[in-house]
Design an enzyme around this catalytic site. Structure first.
Site, PDB file in Angstrom:
ATOM      1  N   ASP A  75      43.743  33.567  26.540  1.00  0.00           N
ATOM      2  CA  ASP A  75      42.473  33.067  27.060  1.00  0.00           C
ATOM      3  C   ASP A  75      41.630  34.267  27.470  1.00  0.00           C
ATOM      4  O   ASP A  75      42.158  35.196  28.095  1.00  0.00           O
ATOM      5  CB  ASP A  75      42.732  32.186  28.297  1.00  0.00           C
ATOM      6  CG  ASP A  75      41.789  30.993  28.371  1.00  0.00           C
ATOM      7  OD1 ASP A  75      40.652  31.122  27.886  1.00  0.00           O
ATOM      8  OD2 ASP A  75      42.185  29.945  28.924  1.00  0.00           O
TER       9      ASP A  75
ATOM     10  N   HIS B  60      33.142  36.102  25.325  1.00  0.00           N
ATOM     11  CA  HIS B  60      33.871  35.290  26.309  1.00  0.00           C
ATOM     12  C   HIS B  60      35.342  35.126  25.955  1.00  0.00           C
ATOM     13  O   HIS B  60      36.110  34.643  26.780  1.00  0.00           O
ATOM     14  CB  HIS B  60      33.203  33.918  26.440  1.00  0.00           C
ATOM     15  CG  HIS B  60      31.876  33.994  27.147  1.00  0.00           C
ATOM     16  ND1 HIS B  60      31.716  33.684  28.473  1.00  0.00           N
ATOM     17  CD2 HIS B  60      30.656  34.394  26.703  1.00  0.00           C
ATOM     18  CE1 HIS B  60      30.452  33.861  28.822  1.00  0.00           C
ATOM     19  NE2 HIS B  60      29.790  34.290  27.771  1.00  0.00           N
TER      20      HIS B  60
HETATM   21  P1  ADQ Z   1      36.745  27.605  27.857  1.00  0.00           P
HETATM   22  O1  ADQ Z   1      37.758  27.879  26.795  1.00  0.00           O
HETATM   23  O2  ADQ Z   1      35.988  26.348  27.718  1.00  0.00           O
HETATM   24  O3  ADQ Z   1      35.706  28.839  27.975  1.00  0.00           O
HETATM   25  P2  ADQ Z   1      37.635  27.678  30.785  1.00  0.00           P
HETATM   26  O4  ADQ Z   1      37.213  28.982  31.333  1.00  0.00           O
HETATM   27  O5  ADQ Z   1      39.016  27.319  31.192  1.00  0.00           O
HETATM   28  O6  ADQ Z   1      37.624  27.623  29.232  1.00  0.00           O
HETATM   29  O7  ADQ Z   1      36.740  26.468  31.282  1.00  0.00           O
HETATM   30  C1  ADQ Z   1      35.397  26.492  31.361  1.00  0.00           C
HETATM   31  C2  ADQ Z   1      34.856  25.299  32.205  1.00  0.00           C
HETATM   32  O8  ADQ Z   1      35.110  24.039  31.574  1.00  0.00           O
HETATM   33  C3  ADQ Z   1      35.422  25.213  33.603  1.00  0.00           C
HETATM   34  O9  ADQ Z   1      34.334  25.140  34.505  1.00  0.00           O
HETATM   35  C4  ADQ Z   1      36.203  23.927  33.636  1.00  0.00           C
HETATM   36  O10 ADQ Z   1      36.170  23.226  34.880  1.00  0.00           O
HETATM   37  C5  ADQ Z   1      35.571  23.096  32.545  1.00  0.00           C
HETATM   38  N1  ADQ Z   1      36.618  22.231  31.987  1.00  0.00           N
HETATM   39  C6  ADQ Z   1      37.707  22.626  31.326  1.00  0.00           C
HETATM   40  N2  ADQ Z   1      38.498  21.556  31.043  1.00  0.00           N
HETATM   41  C7  ADQ Z   1      37.876  20.481  31.554  1.00  0.00           C
HETATM   42  C8  ADQ Z   1      38.192  19.092  31.618  1.00  0.00           C
HETATM   43  N3  ADQ Z   1      39.336  18.637  31.118  1.00  0.00           N
HETATM   44  N4  ADQ Z   1      37.317  18.257  32.220  1.00  0.00           N
HETATM   45  C9  ADQ Z   1      36.178  18.739  32.770  1.00  0.00           C
HETATM   46  N5  ADQ Z   1      35.836  20.039  32.747  1.00  0.00           N
HETATM   47  C10 ADQ Z   1      36.672  20.902  32.168  1.00  0.00           C
HETATM   48  C11 ADQ Z   1      35.485  30.126  27.384  1.00  0.00           C
HETATM   49  C12 ADQ Z   1      36.703  31.044  27.257  1.00  0.00           C
HETATM   50  C13 ADQ Z   1      37.373  31.271  28.613  1.00  0.00           C
HETATM   51  C14 ADQ Z   1      36.341  31.793  29.618  1.00  0.00           C
HETATM   52  C15 ADQ Z   1      35.075  30.951  29.610  1.00  0.00           C
HETATM   53  C16 ADQ Z   1      33.966  31.602  30.432  1.00  0.00           C
HETATM   54  O11 ADQ Z   1      37.638  30.503  26.329  1.00  0.00           O
HETATM   55  O12 ADQ Z   1      38.449  32.185  28.507  1.00  0.00           O
HETATM   56  O13 ADQ Z   1      36.903  31.766  30.929  1.00  0.00           O
HETATM   57  O14 ADQ Z   1      34.568  30.796  28.278  1.00  0.00           O
HETATM   58  O15 ADQ Z   1      33.726  32.904  30.012  1.00  0.00           O
END
Ligand code: ADQ
Length: 452
Positions: free
Chosen positions: A355, A146
């Site tokens: 990311d 991921h």
């Molecule tokens: P993450 O680094 O966690 O995931 P991201 O893809 O931006 O990053 O977010 C994942 C989920 O978390 C989203 O559904 C988002 O709405 C939720 N989220 C993020 N911040 C939040 C907040 N402040 N409050 C509530 N919910 C929040 C990892 C990788 C990413 C990749 C994902 C999926 O780092 O690059 O996109 O996995 O593969």
């Protein structure tokens, strides 16, 4: 139909994405429960909800420190996000990582039946496939990363990098988020492992084993997310934000509090914008939602303090009795509430330094009003920038670039906002999490045909 077997590290942003896939396939999810106990017992607790069985094990404090807080989150996470300056290289945590992957293999191997497809997720579990092979599992096993795969020059700074990379080649299919991360991995295989690579088919052969590596950009559950827009919870959240910002333009950032998300750099960009356009301090409110994560890791405590200081500084310089330009909220919200906030915000700021993909960018687009869509400002270093090329793309390291992008977004006419939105919503809607899962599982079954 064979059951799907999933394995993932402690639940995080990707848990929601996988649940839908498991539901459809009568799947079993295996992973760490997130609980710490005194001594590892290997006891598995299972629970079935909505057709998905969850099988979890607890880990000892020593294992959590070495494996999770140590090697996964203080070594691999920073290194894979190009932050060599933050990566810690400790033999002890490396051993913990291998030990826990072996424990996982021990526990999950007896649960795997002959026809099962096994899908392993993320950097916590890179060696799991190879460990399962050593337990005699010759099922189809796929792996999805991921997060980014770093450039070879960075990856070779990891002690025993070759040992870790070789374990990847025990999977039948390896998925990356983007072509760029895939190319970095292939480059490493050619130049460091001297593997044979057929770049057209993505086949990598080493020591008589062949694996296929491809890019599968992950999407959101578009249908589910867009339906949230009709809920009272989303409408109330939208209303709440709109009435509290009154006639000001709301600009929003939603991230886990993580140094890869570029939050201090984002605030530097906003500060630069207010320096260059002081009159706009009365017209623009920035809301940053960032709940703490991984608080046991030192670099995460530092980022929190840095962000509070920077937000405080902008507010100290620019606040009036009736106006605070930056609202920094240190908690999470439900997806329905986020939908409402995204809809109310005319600018979405998504500026990670690096990311794998970034689903927030896709959620922001999905939440917009097609008749009056907001503008997405997106880092060119997020995997999502490949698919969302019609966002206002920025270099997140440059405060001038961020400032210029905010000015561009504020001045963008409705026709241009709509034209950009229409292109982006197509990929967010069509390349959703269901098609991502189907694509990966289809290729896994094909990739495996030659071997089984
Ligand atoms: P993450 O680094 O966690 O995931 P991201 O893809 O931006 O990053 O977010 C994942 C989920 O978390 C989203 O559904 C988002 O709405 C939720 N989220 C993020 N911040 C939040 C907040 N402040 N409050 C509530 N919910 C929040 C990892 C990788 C990413 C990749 C994902 C999926 O780092 O690059 O996109 O996995 O593969």
């Amino acid at each position: 139909m064979p059951k799907a077997r999933g394995a993932a590290g402690a639940q995080g942003g990707l848990a929601g994405a996988l649940n839908a896939a498991l539901k459809e396939r009568d799947g079993l999810w295996f992973g760490w429960s997130g609980e710490e106990i005194d001594e590892h017992t290997g006891e598995i607790s299972t629970q079935t909800t909505d057709g998905v069985t969850t099988a979890t094990i607890d880990l000892s404090k020593r294992d959590v420190d070495g494996y999770y807080n140590g090697y996964a989150n203080a070594t691999l996470w920073p290194l894979f996000h190009f932050r060599l300056d933050l990566a810690k290289y400790e033999r002890e945590t490396g051993k913990g990582y291998e030990r826990v992957n072996e424990r996982f293999a021990d526990c999950v191997a007896p649960l795997i039946e002959d026809d099962d497809v096994v899908w392993v997720h993320d950097y916590h579990l890179i060696p799991l496939g190879e460990r399962l092979r050593s337990h005699g599992i010759d099922n189809r096993i796929g792996f999805f990363l991921h997060i980014p795969w770093p450039a070879t020059r960075l990856f070779v700074s990891l002690p025993f990098h070759e040992r870790l990379a070789r374990t990847m080649l025990h999977y039948d299919l390896i998925g990356f988020q983007t072509q760029e991360w895939l190319e970095s991995f292939v480059h490493y295989c050619i130049h460091e492992l001297r593997a044979e690579v057929d770049e057209d088919s993505g086949r990598i052969t080493l020591d008589g084993r062949t694996t296929t590596a491809r890019a599968y950009p992950i999407g959101i559950d578009y249908e589910h997310f867009s339906q949230l827009g009709d809920t009272g919870e989303a409408r109330q959240a939208q209303q709440r934000l709109m009435s509290s910002t009154r006639r000001r333009v709301a600009m929003i950032g939603v991230d886990r509090l993580d140094y890869s998300k570029g939050l201090p750099e984002r605030l530097d960009g906003i500060s630069r914008f207010f320096d260059q356009h002081p009159e706009k301090a009365r017209e623009l409110v920035f809301i940053q939602i960032a709940p703490p994560s991984r608080e046991d890791v030192e670099s995460y405590q530092k980022i929190r303090a840095e962000l509070e200081q920077k937000a405080g500084q902008i507010n100290g310089e620019r606040s009036e009795v009736d106006l605070v330009p930056v609202r920094y909220v240190n908690r999470g919200y439900s997806h329905a509430e986020l939908f409402g906030f995204f809809r109310a915000a005319k600018i979405g700021l998504v500026t990670p330094l690096r990311d794998g993909m970034n689903l927030v960018a896709k959620e922001y687009i999905a939440a917009q009003d097609p008749e009056d869509p907001g503008v997405l400002i997106l880092s060119r270093f997020a995997g999502a920038a490949d698919q969302l090329a019609d966002a206002v793309l920025v270099n997140p390291h440059s405060p001038d670039d961020i400032s210029h992008a905010i000015a561009t977004a504020l001045a963008m006419p409705l026709a241009e906002r709509k034209a950009r939105y229409e292109k982006m919503i197509r990929t967010v809607r069509d390349d959703d999490v269901q098609s991502w899962t189907a694509g990966f599982l289809h290729d896994l079954s094909v990739a495996a045909k030659d071997l089984h």
